[in-house]
Design a protein around this motif. Structure first.
Motif, PDB file in Angstrom:
ATOM      1  N   HIS A 171      44.350 -18.218 -20.565  1.00  0.00           N
ATOM      2  CA  HIS A 171      45.160 -17.463 -21.520  1.00  0.00           C
ATOM      3  C   HIS A 171      46.572 -18.019 -21.565  1.00  0.00           C
ATOM      4  CE1 HIS A 171      47.363 -15.240 -18.340  1.00  0.00           C
ATOM      5  NE2 HIS A 171      46.207 -15.269 -17.691  1.00  0.00           N
ATOM      6  N   ASN A 172      47.304 -17.655 -22.610  1.00  0.00           N
ATOM      7  CA  ASN A 172      48.703 -18.057 -22.691  1.00  0.00           C
ATOM      8  C   ASN A 172      49.569 -17.051 -21.931  1.00  0.00           C
ATOM      9  OD1 ASN A 172      48.307 -16.009 -24.520  1.00  0.00           O
ATOM     10  ND2 ASN A 172      49.581 -16.890 -26.142  1.00  0.00           N
ATOM     11  N   TYR A 211      43.982 -27.345 -26.265  1.00  0.00           N
ATOM     12  CA  TYR A 211      45.272 -27.332 -25.565  1.00  0.00           C
ATOM     13  C   TYR A 211      46.436 -27.084 -26.524  1.00  0.00           C
ATOM     14  CZ  TYR A 211      49.277 -29.267 -22.963  1.00  0.00           C
ATOM     15  OH  TYR A 211      50.493 -29.454 -22.369  1.00  0.00           O
ATOM     16  N   TYR A 214      47.491 -23.632 -28.077  1.00  0.00           N
ATOM     17  CA  TYR A 214      48.213 -22.634 -27.293  1.00  0.00           C
ATOM     18  C   TYR A 214      49.707 -22.622 -27.596  1.00  0.00           C
ATOM     19  CZ  TYR A 214      44.303 -21.404 -24.208  1.00  0.00           C
ATOM     20  OH  TYR A 214      43.115 -20.932 -23.707  1.00  0.00           O
ATOM     21  N   GLU A 218      53.555 -17.884 -28.476  1.00  0.00           N
ATOM     22  CA  GLU A 218      53.882 -17.127 -27.266  1.00  0.00           C
ATOM     23  C   GLU A 218      54.301 -15.690 -27.579  1.00  0.00           C
ATOM     24  OE1 GLU A 218      54.991 -20.075 -28.025  1.00  0.00           O
ATOM     25  OE2 GLU A 218      54.300 -21.441 -26.460  1.00  0.00           O
ATOM     26  N   MET A 223      46.336 -14.899 -26.231  1.00  0.00           N
ATOM     27  CA  MET A 223      45.130 -15.682 -26.511  1.00  0.00           C
ATOM     28  C   MET A 223      44.301 -15.770 -25.243  1.00  0.00           C
ATOM     29  SD  MET A 223      47.334 -18.567 -28.501  1.00  0.00           S
ATOM     30  CE  MET A 223      46.011 -19.783 -28.602  1.00  0.00           C
ATOM     31  N   GLU A 225      40.642 -17.312 -23.633  1.00  0.00           N
ATOM     32  CA  GLU A 225      39.510 -18.228 -23.781  1.00  0.00           C
ATOM     33  C   GLU A 225      38.515 -17.946 -22.662  1.00  0.00           C
ATOM     34  OE1 GLU A 225      38.846 -23.112 -23.799  1.00  0.00           O
ATOM     35  OE2 GLU A 225      40.852 -22.245 -23.528  1.00  0.00           O
TER      36      GLU A 225
END
Length: 265
Positions: A171-172, A211, A214, A218, A223, A225
């Motif tokens: 995740h972010n 990648y 992402y 912010e 997010m 995954e």
């Protein structure tokens, strides 16, 4: 009962015209006029899955992911797809796949994910045009819905990890907001991230995110995954319900083979 009766049931639920242009859903191998001895349900067709069907005496394998995507000029057994083709033909096994047509269908893959998460007030993120289903607004890619009660980001991510038996949730950066509005898409659904943001979702869940996807979001959305296989594993339950409701005495089993090629250390 003939295999074509089962195929018809699947295609009434998820019409083939609902599939995306790149896809190859539908009958993969075999003849549907033959009598069905049983159906094995799976996410991916592998040699081990075919061996399982053979051991059960079933002549029908129903998968989510199509075995055959590209054209073949020869079938020599040089890779697992060709070996599966040869094994299926040699053992008179019919292979049928419902892929993006089942993703886009009302009650399909994304609705099942939403059910597992506990979402209500469901809406399609990207409605499918020219749908054959009765309610055009309910067919399409992705789902957005709401939780009964808000959760913290960490609570939500931990629950998702447990529910989908995920080895690692990527995740972010956490935003600090509570999670109540959830957008999702099974499999490789990162293309729907802009729609999830426009829908005002607090989190977007999918199986794969690149990648570079992402970056830049912010402050917009959390997010998450969870893995392609993990996000779609309950597709077998959809197949089971469609067939069992219409043919209660038919021999039917979900594959016991975990076909996920990705492992976690």
């Amino acid at each position: 009962m003939k295999i074509k009766e089962i195929v018809s049931a699947l295609e009434r639920f998820a019409p083939l015209p609902l599939q995306d242009g790149f896809d190859n859903a539908g009958l993969q191998i075999g003849l549907t006029e033959v009598e069905a001895t049983g159906a094995l349900l799976c996410l991916d067709v592998t040699e081990a899955v075919l061996d399982e069907a053979i051991a059960l005496g079933y002549n029908l394998v129903i998968s989510h992911h199509p075995l055959i995507f590209k054209g073949y000029k020869s079938i020599t057994g040089k890779d697992y797809v060709e070996r599966c083709i040869l094994k299926a033909i040699k053992n008179d096994i019919v292979i049928y796949s419902a892929h993006t047509n089942l993703d886009n269908a009302y009650g399909g893959v994304n609705y099942k994910i939403a059910e597992k998460i506990g979402l209500k007030n469901l809406q399609v993120l990207e409605p499918k045009e020219n749908s054959l289903q009765d309610d055009l607004t309910q067919a399409g890619a992705g789902i957005v819905g709401e939780l009964d009660e808000p959760e913290t980001e960490l609570e939500f991510l931990k629950r998702i990890k447990k529910t989908f038996e995920v080895g690692c949730v990527r995740h972010n950066r956490l935003t600090g907001r509570e999670i109540q509005k959830v957008a999702l898409c099974g499999g490789a659904g990162a293309f729907l991230l802009p729609q999830a943001i426009r829908a005002g979702a607090d989190v977007f869940i999918t199986g794969e995110i690149k990648y570079h996807d992402y970056f830049g979001h912010e402050g917009d959305i959390l997010m998450a995954e969870i893995g392609h296989y993990e996000s779609e594993q309950y597709t077998k339950e959809i197949f089971y319900s469609i067939i069992r409701d219409l043919f209660p005495n038919f021999a039917l089993q979900s594959s016991k083979i975990n076909t996920n090629p990705i492992k976690y250390l």
